[in-house]
Design an enzyme around this catalytic site. Structure first.
Site: not given
Ligand code: NAP
Length: 309
Positions: A131, A134-135
């Protein structure tokens, strides 16, 4: 005793929650391990009608949840551990507690597919991620070369997003053309910070000994030639697997685990309905999931109405 339990709070589950709540069925809605579903892991959603400027994925599902709660949906942070759908009423085990319900709407969605190559599992969260939104902004990826695997809309979206942080983004795809929608494919290919690596597969993630990603081994599938790409991160975006393990052997599904409904959202088990990515291997859009959630709720309401007569 519940009238309706909905498993999943992605677009499908929350739309089913809205419709069943407005039908005064007071649905119990379980979040599962990923509240809001996969949409919460994307950045801007540009193709959900009604948002001409686009809408943040998290914001969209948060709004859907609020809308459903306004009409009486009860969203509970919890995970379905077992389901005996053949019993009447249906018996569910939710975080160790038994909950009985007249109907069940399965909207469990899907999770990220893994490559299954050496080093991938060992280096997950140490440079390997599923992701980018997300990261991607983590310090370890800043101004570093990054690798994305895949050729669909997700891979393109991840690669484009990562151009904000990485020094260069290599897009490794097993064919020589992208599966992504034309607009995404064109944006990706023409981006100066994205280098496509065609006809190629990542065969190993290094370096397990250093406990972080330092490079990936890449094989050209046409020539079998191997090369290394130095990178600080590997972003895998190769599609999804439906989250339907709990229902295997009871609810009809195909060989990949996608639930096959009998008709519309109606499954082979009376009182059990399905909606969203866990039964859709073709469209898999936020808007189609929402539509399927609506259909499941309407059929569920009709089923309960017929039972009451
Ligand atoms: P997808 O469309 O199924 O694409 C998966 C990609 O990964 C394909 O290019 C596939 O290669 C490749 N792949 C699959 N297994 C692989 C493996 N083991 N090793 C290497 N490569 C592998 O999945 P997605 O991109 O996640 O998209 C899913 C759905 O969501 C689609 O309908 C998409 O349109 C939608 N979506 C839309 C947006 C948007 O509109 N903004 C954003 C994200 C997703 P092949 O092409 O060779 O099969």
């Amino acid at each position: 005793m519940e009238k309706v339990v909905i498993v999943g709070t992605g677009c499908a589950g929350l739309t089913a929650a809205l419709y069943t709540a407005r039908a005064n069925l007071k649905p119990l809605v379980l979040t599962g391990r990923q509240p809001g579903g996969l949409l919460t892991t994307t950045s801007t959603v540009e193709n959900f009608p009604g948002f001409p400027e686009g809408v943040d994925g998290c914001e969209l599902v948060t709004r859907m949840q609020k809308q459903a709660e306004r009409f009486g949906a009860r969203v509970q942070f919890g995970t379905l551990e077992a389901a005996n759908v053949k019993e009447t009423p249906i018996h569910l085990t939710i975080d160790g507690e038994i909950v009985k319900t007249e109907t069940l709407i399965i909207a469990t969605g899907a999770s990220h597919k893994h490559l299954g190559v050496p080093g991938e599992h060992e280096l997950e969260n140490k440079g390997v991620t599923y992701c980018a939104t997300c990261d991607g902004a983590l310090p370890m990826f800043r101004n570093q070369p990054l690798v994305v695997v895949g050729g669909g809309d997700s891979a393109c979206e991840e690669a484009l997003y990562l151009t904000r942080f990485g020094s260069m983004v290599y897009l490794v795809h097993r064919r020589d053309s992208l599966r992504a929608s034309r607009i995404m494919a064109e944006r990706t290919i023409s981006h100066p910070k994205i280098t496509p690596v065609w006809d190629s597969a990542v065969t190993e993630v290094l370096d397990v000994k250093q406990d972080k990603v330092t490079s990936v081994r890449v094989k050209n599938l046409k020539t079998n030639a191997e090369s290394m790409i130095a990178c600080a991160g590997l972003f895998v975006a190769i599609g999804h697997v439906p989250s339907t393990d709990l229902f295997k052997g009871v609810i009809d599904m195909d060989e990949s685990g996608y639930i096959i409904p009998k008709k519309g959202p109606v499954t082979n088990v009376p009182g059990v309905f399905v909606a969203g990515d866990c039964s859709d291997r073709v469209y898999r859009q936020a808007i189609t999931a929402a539509g399927m959630g609506c259909a499941a709720a309407i059929d569920c309401e009709r089923f309960l109405g017929a039972e009451d007569k």
